[in-house]
Design a protein around this motif. Structure first.
Motif, short mmCIF file in Angstrom:
data_model
loop_
_atom_site.label_atom_id
_atom_site.label_comp_id
_atom_site.label_asym_id
_atom_site.label_seq_id
_atom_site.Cartn_x
_atom_site.Cartn_y
_atom_site.Cartn_z
N GLY B 14 0.83 -1.20 0.00
CA GLY B 14 0.00 0.00 0.00
C GLY B 14 0.86 1.24 0.00
N PRO B 15 0.20 2.43 -0.03
CA PRO B 15 0.93 3.70 -0.04
C PRO B 15 1.87 3.76 1.16
CG PRO B 15 -1.46 4.05 -0.09
CD PRO B 15 -1.24 2.59 0.06
N ALA B 16 3.11 4.13 0.93
CA ALA B 16 4.09 4.08 2.02
C ALA B 16 4.89 5.36 2.10
CB ALA B 16 5.01 2.88 1.83
N SER B 17 4.65 6.12 3.16
CA SER B 17 5.53 7.23 3.49
C SER B 17 5.56 7.31 5.00
CB SER B 17 5.03 8.54 2.89
OG SER B 17 3.77 8.87 3.43
N GLY B 18 6.51 8.01 5.55
CA GLY B 18 6.58 8.23 6.99
C GLY B 18 6.50 6.94 7.78
N PHE B 19 5.53 6.91 8.71
CA PHE B 19 5.37 5.76 9.62
C PHE B 19 5.19 4.45 8.84
CE2 PHE B 19 2.63 2.91 12.10
CZ PHE B 19 3.28 2.87 13.32
N ASN B 20 4.28 4.44 7.86
CA ASN B 20 3.98 3.20 7.13
C ASN B 20 5.22 2.65 6.43
OD1 ASN B 20 1.42 3.84 7.92
ND2 ASN B 20 0.52 3.85 5.88
N ARG B 21 6.03 3.56 5.89
CA ARG B 21 7.23 3.13 5.20
C ARG B 21 8.25 2.60 6.22
NH1 ARG B 21 9.37 4.90 0.37
NH2 ARG B 21 11.62 4.61 0.17
N HIS B 22 8.35 3.29 7.36
CA HIS B 22 9.34 2.93 8.37
C HIS B 22 9.05 1.56 8.98
CE1 HIS B 22 12.66 3.90 10.98
NE2 HIS B 22 11.93 3.78 12.07
N VAL B 23 7.77 1.26 9.27
CA VAL B 23 7.44 -0.01 9.92
C VAL B 23 7.12 -1.11 8.91
CG1 VAL B 23 6.54 1.22 11.93
CG2 VAL B 23 4.94 0.33 10.21
#
Lengths: 134, 143
Positions: B14-23
């Protein structure tokens, strides 16, 4: 990263907390006040502090409170209820002083009001089980 | 990062930036039950663990938050939404190497709010159950 004025870095042991941290603390009225300095790893695509990060910070600091209250006994989170009141953004310092609501032989009921510049942005309540206690 | 061997067909990050990308990566899985059941997954890595050898509660709640947010947007069509409240019960520990799946159902959607229930599972085990309330925003007037 430098600690905000008056705070020192909290010693974190869980790999996930180290990965998401640092977390800061200072002693206030005999208990720990914690702080999170929001950065780019903690926000969503709109630059707003992610709910998952707030709940991670809450689990971390309410767990630290559980440790402080039990002389570092092993305990686990059974439940956490979170309410998101107001957005926070990168650069904000989110502060909380976890509170004990009630303690039984086997359970701890803890809560915290999380503030930015004195305004509450998030509240969490959690129930912790002390392992090995009936 | 290579995909987890147990990822089902149709898994898409799914879309990944910030928190979502990090975890993350956090995957969207195909819906089940004619769209009534929204599904998501992540593979447990060292970075997600606590010192006791279980997946950190913050990661489990964060994953449920992402799963419910994506579900609330999918059913409402709203470009933005935000968590108002989320209650999670921790039913069992997640382990290193688990592929954890979120299953989310929308209980009710109004013009401005979405009520959701969900659970996290690894194999046949339930790890977490949750109730969530989301506010949706960015809808055009009259839609």
């Amino acid at each position: 990263m430098t600690a905000p004025e008056g705070f020192s870095e909290t010693r974190l042991v869980d790999p996930f907390e180290v990965f998401m941290g640092p977390v800061y603390e200072r002693i206030e009225d005999g208990g720990r006040r914690f702080a999170l300095l929001v950065d780019g790893r903690h926000v969503n695509g709109r630059g707003i502090l992610h709910g998952g990060m707030l709940m991670t910070f809450a689990d971390c600091v309410l767990g630290a409170k559980a440790w402080d209250l039990t002389n570092n006994s092993a305990c686990v989170t059974l439940n956490m209820q979170s309410q998101f009141l107001k957005p926070a953004v990168a650069g904000d310092l989110v502060e909380v002083r976890p509170e004990l609501v009630r303690r039984t032989r086997a359970l701890l009921f803890l809560r915290g009001d999380f503030t930015v510049k004195g305004e509450t942005v998030f509240t969490a309540s959690s129930v912790w089980k002390l392992l090995g206690k009936d | 990062m290579s995909a987890h061997p147990a990822l089902p067909p149709g898994a898409v990050e799914g879309p990944a930036s910030g928190f979502n990308r990090h975890v993350g990566p956090i995957y969207n899985l195909p819906d089940a039950e004619d769209g009534a059941l929204k599904r998501f997954a992540f593979a447990v890595a060292e970075k997600h663990m606590n010192a006791a050898g279980s997946v950190h509660g913050g990661m489990l709640m964060g994953f449920m938050d992402v799963a419910m947010s994506r579900s609330a947007r999918a059913v409402s069509g709203a470009p933005r939404c935000s968590t108002v409240s989320l209650s999670c019960d921790f039913a069992g520990p997640g382990r290193l190497g688990d592929l954890i799946e979120a299953q989310v159902r929308v209980v009710r959607a109004t013009r401005t709010m979405v009520f959701l229930v969900g659970e996290l599972r690894a194999g046949g085990r339930v790890l977490l159950t949750a109730n969530g309330l989301w506010k949706i925003a960015g809808m055009k007037a009259g839609t």
